[in-house]
Design a protein around this motif. Structure first.
Motif, PDB file in Angstrom:
ATOM      1  N   ARG A  25       0.797  -1.230   0.000  1.00  9.97           N
ATOM      2  CA  ARG A  25       0.000   0.000   0.000  1.00  9.97           C
ATOM      3  C   ARG A  25       0.830   1.281   0.000  1.00  9.97           C
ATOM      4  N   CYS A 187      -3.406  -3.368  13.357  1.00  6.23           N
ATOM      5  CA  CYS A 187      -2.394  -4.361  12.971  1.00  6.23           C
ATOM      6  C   CYS A 187      -2.359  -5.453  14.020  1.00  6.23           C
ATOM      7  N   HIS A 188      -2.357  -5.069  15.315  1.00  7.41           N
ATOM      8  CA  HIS A 188      -2.510  -6.105  16.359  1.00  7.41           C
ATOM      9  C   HIS A 188      -4.017  -6.310  16.527  1.00  7.41           C
ATOM     10  N   GLN A 206      -1.101 -10.748  14.903  1.00  8.62           N
ATOM     11  CA  GLN A 206      -0.809  -9.482  14.221  1.00  8.62           C
ATOM     12  C   GLN A 206      -0.906  -9.705  12.715  1.00  8.62           C
ATOM     13  N   ARG A 207      -1.882  -9.060  12.079  1.00  6.14           N
ATOM     14  CA  ARG A 207      -2.149  -9.329  10.659  1.00  6.14           C
ATOM     15  C   ARG A 207      -1.064  -8.817   9.738  1.00  6.14           C
ATOM     16  N   SER A 208      -0.334  -7.774  10.175  1.00  7.76           N
ATOM     17  CA  SER A 208       0.650  -7.108   9.320  1.00  7.76           C
ATOM     18  C   SER A 208       1.738  -6.560  10.238  1.00  7.76           C
ATOM     19  N   ASP A 210       5.586  -4.646  10.545  1.00 10.19           N
ATOM     20  CA  ASP A 210       6.791  -3.936  10.118  1.00 10.19           C
ATOM     21  C   ASP A 210       7.874  -4.360  11.113  1.00 10.19           C
ATOM     22  N   ASN A 218       5.659  -3.587  19.493  1.00 12.74           N
ATOM     23  CA  ASN A 218       4.541  -4.477  19.775  1.00 12.74           C
ATOM     24  C   ASN A 218       4.913  -5.518  20.838  1.00 12.74           C
ATOM     25  N   HIS A 248       6.970  -8.476   7.465  1.00 10.93           N
ATOM     26  CA  HIS A 248       7.806  -7.901   6.397  1.00 10.93           C
ATOM     27  C   HIS A 248       8.869  -6.928   6.897  1.00 10.93           C
ATOM     28  N   TYR A 250      10.639  -3.491   5.343  1.00 14.37           N
ATOM     29  CA  TYR A 250      10.578  -2.527   4.239  1.00 14.37           C
ATOM     30  C   TYR A 250      11.946  -2.434   3.559  1.00 14.37           C
TER      31      TYR A 250
HETATM   32  O1  LIG Z   1       1.510  -1.767  15.769  1.00 13.10           O
HETATM   33  C1  LIG Z   1       1.805  -1.761  14.579  1.00 13.10           C
HETATM   34  C2  LIG Z   1       1.160  -0.935  13.665  1.00 13.10           C
HETATM   35  C3  LIG Z   1       1.523  -0.972  12.383  1.00 13.10           C
HETATM   36  N1  LIG Z   1       2.499  -1.801  11.951  1.00 13.10           N
HETATM   37  C4  LIG Z   1       2.876  -1.783  10.516  1.00 13.10           C
HETATM   38  C5  LIG Z   1       2.563  -2.981   9.671  1.00 13.10           C
HETATM   39  C6  LIG Z   1       2.515  -2.391   8.265  1.00 13.10           C
HETATM   40  O2  LIG Z   1       3.864  -2.233   7.798  1.00 13.10           O
HETATM   41  C7  LIG Z   1       1.912  -1.026   8.479  1.00 13.10           C
HETATM   42  C8  LIG Z   1       0.414  -1.031   8.283  1.00 13.10           C
HETATM   43  O3  LIG Z   1       0.088  -1.091   6.933  1.00 13.10           O
HETATM   44  P1  LIG Z   1      -1.138  -1.976   6.383  1.00 13.10           P
HETATM   45  O4  LIG Z   1      -1.119  -1.742   4.918  1.00 13.10           O
HETATM   46  O5  LIG Z   1      -2.383  -1.504   7.043  1.00 13.10           O
HETATM   47  O6  LIG Z   1      -0.825  -3.407   6.743  1.00 13.10           O
HETATM   48  O7  LIG Z   1       2.195  -0.722   9.842  1.00 13.10           O
HETATM   49  C9  LIG Z   1       3.168  -2.617  12.851  1.00 13.10           C
HETATM   50  O8  LIG Z   1       4.098  -3.374  12.495  1.00 13.10           O
HETATM   51  N2  LIG Z   1       2.778  -2.576  14.140  1.00 13.10           N
END
Ligand SMILES: O=c1ccn([C@H]2C[C@H](O)[C@@H](COP(=O)(O)O)O2)c(=O)[nH]1
Ligand SMILES: Nc1nc(=O)c2c([nH]1)NC[C@@H]1CN(c3ccc(C(=O)N[C@@H](CCC(=O)O)C(=O)O)cc3)CN21
Length: 305
Positions: A25, A187-188, A206-208, A210, A218, A248, A250
């Motif tokens: 995104r 995300c969590h 945690q769906r996503s 960083d 987190n 992931h 970045y």
């Molecule tokens: O607590 C958090 C909040 C956010 N993130 C990261 C995970 C992603 O890299 C982005 C969110 O982007 P989406 O496109 O909505 O997945 O923020 C995290 O790691 N921990």
């Protein structure tokens, strides 16, 4: 090396080796995998990374802000916590037709951001208008369609510790669209508690993730939460289990990751909470003390928006 920190460094190494390039995104691009799990035994020490300095102040304030039910950045800004500023600032620029004048991360953008946060601090009406993130964590934890999940959880842990339904969900499907407009869909996403032999454990989905910027926060945040809930429910701390969807790194964090991996971890710190607090909503920043934290220098990186 503590097993806790090893778990994190192993995740970084795994992604460097096995992660596949994936667009996202934000347009930054990542290397990513789907599905992963880490386990942190909290009796080993508090899982705060030592291979780069983690700013616990931001994490504690953010957690207290979630628990308070707030979704406006004003509390964070008042306490000089900057981590949630970028989205509201971008929205402010956008709604005032200023996006072209202040290119993201330029010096003029940084200066304008300082003015923006100063105004949030000093001007309540401005904060109400531009500081609101929509129905994100605080709202869902405390008022999920009118239901206070945190109060329910604490009571349920006390009266029904064997329950397999000790779940808090931030994922309110009908409000996700609204969250993506002003803030970020959680995300969590969902967490569950588990009690055995008087020890309180928690697993987070945690769906996503960083891994370089978000995940260290987190891990610490949920570890704080377990300690706090354990204290108010007269339990010991058990494990934090961290499960991931899209995990992931970045593309613009790879250099930082390699620097971090070149460092040898040090001993974990300990958390000391003010033992007098017996109600989850009474914790204040001053009730948290981290002992014996001796990290390497911070490593700077840009947040993908
Ligand atoms: O607590 C958090 C909040 C956010 N993130 C990261 C995970 C992603 O890299 C982005 C969110 O982007 P989406 O496109 O909505 O997945 O923020 C995290 O790691 N921990
Ligand atoms: N791409 C992205 N990654 C994230 O981790 C993330 C988002 N977006 N958006 C919402 C929140 C905000 N979070 C953030 C935002 C910034 C930092 C950060 O810049 N951390 C620095 C400095 C921390 C400080 O100044 O206190 C660090 O070195 O950890 C960390 C987590 C986690 N979330």
């Amino acid at each position: 090396m503590s097993n806790s920190e090893k778990q994190y460094l192993d995740l970084l190494k795994m992604l460097l080796l096995e992660g596949k390039e994936k667009n996202d995104r934000t347009g930054v691009g990542t290397i990513s995998k789907f599905g992963y799990q880490m386990r942190f035994d909290l009796s080993e020490g508090f899982p705060l990374l030592t291979t780069k300095k983690i700013f616990v102040k931001s994490i504690i304030h953010e957690l207290l802000w979630f628990i308070s039910g707030s979704t406006n950045i004003k509390y964070l800004v008042d306490n000089d916590v900057k981590i949630w500023n970028e989205r509201p600032f971008q929205s402010y620029l956008k709604s005032n037709g200023l996006l072209d004048k202040y290119p993201k991360y330029s010096n003029s953008w940084k200066e304008k951001m300082l003015l923006f946060t100063k105004r949030i601090k000093e001007d309540n009406d401005f904060a109400k208008k531009y500081g609101e993130l929509g129905p994100i964590y605080g709202k869902q934890w405390r008022n999920f369609n009118g239901f206070d999940q945190i109060s329910w959880l604490i009571n349920e842990i006390k009266v029904n510790p064997n329950s397999r339904r000790l779940i808090v969900s931030a994922w309110n499907a009908s409000e996700i669209l609204e969250m993506s407009k002003s803030g970020l869909p959680p995300c969590h996403t969902l967490f569950q508690f588990y009690i055995q032999n008087g020890k309180l454990s928690c697993q987070l989905y945690q769906r996503s993730a960083d891994v370089f910027l978000g995940v260290p926060f987190n891990i610490a945040s949920y570890s704080f939460l377990i300690h706090m809930i354990a204290q108010v429910c007269d339990l010991e701390v058990g494990e934090f289990i961290h499960s991931f969807g899209d995990v992931h790194i970045y593309q613009n964090h790879i250099e930082q990751v390699n620097l971090q991996l070149s460092r040898t971890p040090r001993q974990l710190p300990k958390l000391k909470l003010n033992k007098e607090i017996k109600n989850i909503f009474d914790f204040k920043y001053k009730d948290f003390e981290i002992l014996g934290y001796n990290p390497y220098n911070p490593i700077k990186a840009n947040v993908a928006i």
